[in-house]
Design an enzyme around this catalytic site. Sequence first.
Site, PDB file in Angstrom:
ATOM      1  N   HIS A 146      32.916  22.958 -51.833  1.00 56.18           N
ATOM      2  CA  HIS A 146      32.174  23.054 -50.561  1.00 56.18           C
ATOM      3  C   HIS A 146      31.970  24.530 -50.259  1.00 56.18           C
ATOM      4  O   HIS A 146      32.944  25.266 -50.087  1.00 56.18           O
ATOM      5  CB  HIS A 146      32.999  22.373 -49.459  1.00 56.18           C
ATOM      6  CG  HIS A 146      32.325  22.325 -48.128  1.00 56.18           C
ATOM      7  ND1 HIS A 146      32.425  23.342 -47.210  1.00 56.18           N
ATOM      8  CD2 HIS A 146      31.548  21.368 -47.549  1.00 56.18           C
ATOM      9  CE1 HIS A 146      31.737  23.030 -46.135  1.00 56.18           C
ATOM     10  NE2 HIS A 146      31.185  21.849 -46.314  1.00 56.18           N
ATOM     11  N   TYR A 203      29.054  22.220 -37.459  1.00 56.67           N
ATOM     12  CA  TYR A 203      29.649  22.581 -36.171  1.00 56.67           C
ATOM     13  C   TYR A 203      28.509  22.603 -35.167  1.00 56.67           C
ATOM     14  O   TYR A 203      27.620  23.440 -35.283  1.00 56.67           O
ATOM     15  CB  TYR A 203      30.312  23.954 -36.254  1.00 56.67           C
ATOM     16  CG  TYR A 203      31.411  24.077 -37.282  1.00 56.67           C
ATOM     17  CD1 TYR A 203      31.173  24.666 -38.523  1.00 56.67           C
ATOM     18  CD2 TYR A 203      32.689  23.602 -37.007  1.00 56.67           C
ATOM     19  CE1 TYR A 203      32.181  24.771 -39.472  1.00 56.67           C
ATOM     20  CE2 TYR A 203      33.704  23.697 -37.945  1.00 56.67           C
ATOM     21  CZ  TYR A 203      33.444  24.285 -39.177  1.00 56.67           C
ATOM     22  OH  TYR A 203      34.441  24.376 -40.127  1.00 56.67           O
ATOM     23  N   PRO A 242      42.849  22.536 -35.696  1.00 52.59           N
ATOM     24  CA  PRO A 242      42.096  22.160 -36.911  1.00 52.59           C
ATOM     25  C   PRO A 242      40.840  23.008 -37.131  1.00 52.59           C
ATOM     26  O   PRO A 242      40.219  22.924 -38.186  1.00 52.59           O
ATOM     27  CB  PRO A 242      41.728  20.697 -36.660  1.00 52.59           C
ATOM     28  CG  PRO A 242      41.937  20.443 -35.229  1.00 52.59           C
ATOM     29  CD  PRO A 242      42.858  21.488 -34.695  1.00 52.59           C
ATOM     30  N   LYS A 287      43.025  25.436 -41.477  1.00 47.76           N
ATOM     31  CA  LYS A 287      44.047  26.296 -42.069  1.00 47.76           C
ATOM     32  C   LYS A 287      45.415  25.633 -42.190  1.00 47.76           C
ATOM     33  O   LYS A 287      46.267  26.112 -42.960  1.00 47.76           O
ATOM     34  CB  LYS A 287      44.188  27.577 -41.233  1.00 47.76           C
ATOM     35  CG  LYS A 287      42.955  28.446 -41.265  1.00 47.76           C
ATOM     36  CD  LYS A 287      42.612  28.880 -42.665  1.00 47.76           C
ATOM     37  CE  LYS A 287      41.363  29.724 -42.748  1.00 47.76           C
ATOM     38  NZ  LYS A 287      40.906  29.909 -44.141  1.00 47.76           N
ATOM     39  N   TYR A 313      37.228  32.209 -43.831  1.00 43.33           N
ATOM     40  CA  TYR A 313      37.016  30.755 -43.834  1.00 43.33           C
ATOM     41  C   TYR A 313      37.496  30.164 -45.159  1.00 43.33           C
ATOM     42  O   TYR A 313      38.277  29.218 -45.191  1.00 43.33           O
ATOM     43  CB  TYR A 313      35.527  30.482 -43.595  1.00 43.33           C
ATOM     44  CG  TYR A 313      35.145  29.034 -43.347  1.00 43.33           C
ATOM     45  CD1 TYR A 313      34.024  28.483 -43.963  1.00 43.33           C
ATOM     46  CD2 TYR A 313      35.858  28.234 -42.465  1.00 43.33           C
ATOM     47  CE1 TYR A 313      33.643  27.165 -43.734  1.00 43.33           C
ATOM     48  CE2 TYR A 313      35.489  26.916 -42.227  1.00 43.33           C
ATOM     49  CZ  TYR A 313      34.378  26.393 -42.860  1.00 43.33           C
ATOM     50  OH  TYR A 313      33.994  25.095 -42.626  1.00 43.33           O
TER      51      TYR A 313
END
Length: 401
Positions: free
Chosen positions: A84, A214, A307, A311, A397
């Site tokens: 991803h 998001y 969340p 991580k 990220y």
Amino acid sequence: MLTRYHSVHADTVPAEVVVVGAGPAGLTLANLLRRNGIGCVVLERQSRRYVENRARAGLLEYRAVEMLRSHGLADRLLELGAPHGVCEFRIGGKRFILPYSDLYEGRTHYVYPQQELVKDLIEAFVDSGGDIRFEAKDVALHGISGSAPSVTWVGSDGEQHRVRCEFIAGCDGFRGVSRPSIPAGGVREFSHQPGIAWLGVLAEVPPSTEHVIYALHPKGFAGHMLRSPTVSRFFLQCPVDDSTAAWPDDRIWAELHERFAVPGSDWKLSEGRIIEKGVVDMRGHVTEPMAYGRLFLLGDAAHVITPVGAKGMNLALHDAEVLATALAGYYRGGDESGLTEYSETCLRRVWRCQEFSQWMTTAIHGTGDRFEDRTARTRLENLFRSPASAAWFAENYVGLM
Ligand code: APR
């Protein structure tokens, strides 16, 4: 060097280390210890079936996958998991696609449900002859300040057991027994509640997207996470004191449709049977130091992270790798430096992830009309205006190497 353990029932198993908890932290550590020839016994309160079916996280950092691969623990992950490297922000009904892996030398995340990783790690540990006790009740730690700690529990046989060992790894999550076993004043605890909550939803529906979304909407945040080709995870921002009673399935789907909507686009959200929902505790929590005497804390037993940014599981794996390396150094050459530096080494990454998670939490919840909403929005827009910001985001990220 080693005091062999013995139980009230005289079954003798060599164990230098007792690992409390069979989540990602405990199971990764146990497998790495076995691969270093270090004897350990894992004590898990729940049944094997329960831990292998408990759906939680699902996005692994590049570094974590490389670590598991290097120990031969990633075969099924690499076969069934999906790389991803792109994420999407929806702001004001517009779509902003960020190909973040291109900004970080092609490093990607892997989408792989946590329960599948747990299954793999249990199988690898058991196949390597590892000793894991499921349904171990009333686990209690003793003598952690001394040189000969021990752990007692009631086994699935209903009998009381005790194991003497040299080290205890507390991998039993935030509500486990390990951290509370530390005497008052032995550690400091830092906590932060960002004043938001998420309703977490698991649905039996193929994802309506190939990458994580998001979405910022005046009614609040919405997230479309990936888990598998048949199951999807969604998050909906909700009031902190909210409960699932306020969220019947049809309301969940109506809110998701509204908050993900992109006027004029043919993107469509597919619906399916909701198999799980719950209000997620969006708290950050860190214990310092992550060790006390012969007890080392790993994963959620030491630190909890929202969340946002995915991580939690990755930090648990990092702690396991650091402690396994330290114990290997100790048992191979009597080098105690890794053990002494364990907490500091892990906390550097923990705080860096807490900072990133806080940055992202603020950025994706700037949906109101206040000064701080404008600055939050600007943070996100910077990702698409400033290559330096986008590169910073990508590194944090996907995860520091
Ligand atoms: N005795 C024995 N086992 C226990 C006890 C106890 N008293 N208390 C809890 N456990 C077990 C739980 O049943 C669970 O299987 O400890 C395990 C802890 O596993 P996790 O909660 O998954 O914690 P960890 O391995 O640190 O991984 C944490 O994974 O779940 C994700 O995102 C989440 O960040 C989190 C990460």
